[in-house]
Design a protein around this motif. Structure first.
Motif, mmCIF file in Angstrom:
data_model
loop_
_atom_site.group_PDB
_atom_site.id
_atom_site.type_symbol
_atom_site.label_atom_id
_atom_site.label_comp_id
_atom_site.label_asym_id
_atom_site.label_seq_id
_atom_site.Cartn_x
_atom_site.Cartn_y
_atom_site.Cartn_z
ATOM 1 N N MET A 90 1.225 -1.173 0.166
ATOM 2 C CA MET A 90 0.328 0.056 -0.035
ATOM 3 C C MET A 90 1.381 1.339 -0.220
ATOM 4 O O MET A 90 0.474 2.478 -0.961
ATOM 5 C CB MET A 90 -1.147 0.201 1.550
ATOM 6 N N LEU A 91 1.696 1.146 0.649
ATOM 7 C CA LEU A 91 2.879 2.349 1.204
ATOM 8 C C LEU A 91 3.152 2.593 -0.533
ATOM 9 O O LEU A 91 3.659 4.115 -0.945
ATOM 10 C CB LEU A 91 3.640 1.972 2.376
ATOM 11 N N ILE A 92 4.117 1.332 -1.447
ATOM 12 C CA ILE A 92 5.332 1.287 -2.640
ATOM 13 C C ILE A 92 3.671 2.236 -3.214
ATOM 14 O O ILE A 92 4.048 2.810 -4.132
ATOM 15 C CB ILE A 92 5.329 0.151 -2.572
ATOM 16 N N CYS A 93 2.652 1.614 -3.065
ATOM 17 C CA CYS A 93 2.363 1.950 -4.430
ATOM 18 C C CYS A 93 1.265 3.351 -4.534
ATOM 19 O O CYS A 93 1.057 3.461 -5.311
ATOM 20 C CB CYS A 93 0.702 0.300 -4.562
ATOM 21 N N SER A 94 0.704 3.850 -3.570
ATOM 22 C CA SER A 94 0.475 5.260 -2.790
ATOM 23 C C SER A 94 1.467 5.617 -3.380
ATOM 24 O O SER A 94 0.953 6.563 -4.352
ATOM 25 C CB SER A 94 -0.291 5.285 -1.425
ATOM 26 N N LEU A 95 2.432 6.287 -3.781
ATOM 27 C CA LEU A 95 4.010 6.708 -3.509
ATOM 28 C C LEU A 95 3.782 6.650 -5.048
ATOM 29 O O LEU A 95 4.420 7.736 -5.611
ATOM 30 C CB LEU A 95 4.843 6.241 -3.174
ATOM 31 N N LEU A 96 3.973 5.225 -5.533
ATOM 32 C CA LEU A 96 3.871 5.374 -7.439
ATOM 33 C C LEU A 96 2.766 5.686 -7.547
ATOM 34 O O LEU A 96 3.200 6.653 -8.624
ATOM 35 C CB LEU A 96 4.298 3.837 -7.234
ATOM 36 N N VAL A 97 2.125 5.836 -7.048
ATOM 37 C CA VAL A 97 0.401 6.398 -8.041
ATOM 38 C C VAL A 97 0.191 7.671 -7.843
ATOM 39 O O VAL A 97 0.387 8.581 -9.020
ATOM 40 C CB VAL A 97 -0.653 6.545 -7.198
ATOM 41 N N SER A 102 1.354 13.134 -12.787
ATOM 42 C CA SER A 102 1.706 14.191 -13.050
ATOM 43 C C SER A 102 2.738 13.345 -14.602
ATOM 44 O O SER A 102 1.429 14.495 -15.343
ATOM 45 C CB SER A 102 2.742 14.783 -13.283
ATOM 46 N N PHE A 103 2.908 12.233 -14.972
ATOM 47 C CA PHE A 103 2.599 11.500 -16.584
ATOM 48 C C PHE A 103 1.532 11.049 -16.863
ATOM 49 O O PHE A 103 0.602 11.571 -17.525
ATOM 50 C CB PHE A 103 4.630 10.254 -15.868
ATOM 51 N N PHE A 104 0.666 10.379 -16.097
ATOM 52 C CA PHE A 104 -0.045 10.011 -16.708
ATOM 53 C C PHE A 104 -2.069 11.216 -15.820
ATOM 54 O O PHE A 104 -1.977 10.828 -15.136
ATOM 55 C CB PHE A 104 -0.468 8.516 -15.731
ATOM 56 N N TYR A 105 -1.393 11.997 -16.689
ATOM 57 C CA TYR A 105 -1.949 13.143 -15.962
ATOM 58 C C TYR A 105 -3.824 12.588 -16.721
ATOM 59 O O TYR A 105 -4.750 13.879 -16.253
ATOM 60 C CB TYR A 105 -1.471 14.589 -17.020
ATOM 61 N N GLU A 106 -3.959 11.570 -17.743
ATOM 62 C CA GLU A 106 -4.798 11.896 -18.528
ATOM 63 C C GLU A 106 -6.245 10.796 -16.986
ATOM 64 O O GLU A 106 -7.510 11.163 -17.124
ATOM 65 C CB GLU A 106 -4.571 10.843 -19.039
ATOM 66 N N ARG A 107 -5.123 11.213 -15.618
ATOM 67 C CA ARG A 107 -6.043 10.340 -15.225
ATOM 68 C C ARG A 107 -7.812 10.502 -14.628
ATOM 69 O O ARG A 107 -7.589 11.735 -14.488
ATOM 70 C CB ARG A 107 -5.212 10.264 -13.647
ATOM 71 N N LEU A 298 -4.326 2.620 -15.315
ATOM 72 C CA LEU A 298 -4.562 1.963 -16.444
ATOM 73 C C LEU A 298 -5.381 2.433 -17.498
ATOM 74 O O LEU A 298 -5.177 2.761 -19.247
ATOM 75 C CB LEU A 298 -5.776 0.429 -15.989
ATOM 76 N N ILE A 299 -6.560 3.926 -17.061
ATOM 77 C CA ILE A 299 -6.792 4.771 -18.497
ATOM 78 C C ILE A 299 -6.281 5.416 -18.611
ATOM 79 O O ILE A 299 -6.248 5.666 -19.982
ATOM 80 C CB ILE A 299 -8.161 5.246 -17.279
ATOM 81 N N ALA A 300 -5.418 6.162 -18.454
ATOM 82 C CA ALA A 300 -4.122 6.764 -18.558
ATOM 83 C C ALA A 300 -3.742 6.034 -19.681
ATOM 84 O O ALA A 300 -3.041 7.423 -20.415
ATOM 85 C CB ALA A 300 -3.515 7.335 -17.590
#
Length: 348
Positions: A90-97, A102-107, A298-300
């Protein structure tokens, strides 16, 4: 292969099926306002109701948590083990997200604020934190909701189990589900008003029936008897009423099918062998970080790939996007999560 090893493989494979269903739902159906293909695939039954993969996760959790709690000497050891299992990814993935937003700005959920990390890493849903701190906590990933439900189940079930016994714990969890289900039906028929507090209560416990069904299945797996089998059937039938508010017969049939797959995989060896294959067990192995990472990314990614390569067929876009996220989830599950877990075990 021992019976225990085979059971774990089947459960991993079922986790793989569960996350694949959720990926299909998010990749082809629910975010039609963002897809370049809009609603082209959204009504395909396999995709439209893929969110019920979460109910499969809950069934698996009920099975695994009872198995786990019976091997744990006390409540605090149980909570510590669950926290060490859940927190690192959860910590690792939250930080990754957060760091890649800003790269996956289409979120669909836009660029998150720093405080959006708090609900995930505390496993407390946004609404409760907003009531406590009197400020908003924008959603980082909508998919995190199921983890908030799971953690409530761990805390309550573990407390009841160690204070009383297994049967009282299962009864308590089931009664919480029934109360939430009755309240939801009353609200649906306008018999009571849905306040914020009621909404939080229902959202917390409306899925608890599946945990009980999974736990009873573990009991039947360990010692088959007619009484436990009848209890499983009764619990599953009652749990189906969580879907009452949707008034959707196809959803109900899909949900029954998900339950049948779960039971058949555990008790019908030839069918269970499907979920012991490398594809399902591999996806099951990475299912937790994959679930945490996938939705907005995924969507971005679908939008990005389409913008750069518009010639790629629409149907392939979610598949190509998923491959990238699967690789990222594998790195988390295989290399990053174990390092954090090892350090936490030294500290705690």
């Amino acid at each position: 292969m021992t019976a225990s090893k085979k059971r774990i493989l089947v459960l991993d494979g079922l986790r793989g099926l569960a996350i694949l269903l959720v990926l299909l739902f998010h990749g082809y159906s629910v975010w039609d306002a963002y897809y370049p293909y809009k609603r082209q695939f959204s009504e395909i039954i396999l995709f439209k109701y893929g969110s019920l993969g979460v109910q499969l996760f809950f069934l698996i959790s009920g099975f695994v948590i009872l198995m786990s709690v019976e091997k744990t000497p006390n409540y605090w050891k149980f909570l510590k083990n669950r926290w060490i299992r859940l927190f690192p990814s959860m910590l690792i993935c939250s930080l990754l997200v957060y760091l890649t937003a800003s790269f996956f700005y289409e979120r669909p959920f836009g660029i998150p604020e720093l405080k959006s990390l708090l609900p995930g890493i505390t496993f407390i849903n946004n609404g409760i934190l907003e009531m406590i701190f009197k400020t908003d906590f924008p959603v980082l990933e909508l998919s995190f909701w199921s983890l908030y439900v799971e953690v409530k189940f761990y805390i309550i079930f573990g407390a009841l189990y160690f204070m009383f016994n297994r049967n009282i714990a299962l009864l308590g969890i089931f009664l919480l589900y029934l109360s939430a289900c009755i309240l939801q039906i009353f609200i649906f028929h306008n018999l009571i008003h849905e306040s914020g507090l009621l909404k939080t209560y229902i959202g917390s416990f409306i899925h608890f029936g599946w945990f009980v069904a999974g736990a009873l299945t573990y009991m039947y797996y360990q010692k088959p008897d007619k009484k436990t089998l009848l209890a499983i059937i009764f619990t599953v039938v009652c749990s189906l009423f969580y879907a009452y508010k949707f008034q959707d017969l196809i959803l109900l049939i899909y949900l029954i099918a998900v339950n049948l797959v779960f039971f058949a995989a555990l008790f019908w060896e030839k069918f269970g062998a499907i979920f012991c294959t490398r594809l399902f067990t591999f996806i099951g192995f990475i299912s937790y970080p994959l679930y945490l990472l996938h939705e907005n990314m995924l969507i971005a990614s679908i939008i990005k790939i389409h913008n750069y390569f518009p010639q790629i067929p629409y149907f392939l876009l979610p598949i190509l996007s998923s491959i990238f996220i699967i690789i990222l989830a594998y790195i988390v599950a295989k290399y990053l999560e174990p390092v954090v877990q090892k350090q936490l075990k030294k500290i705690i």
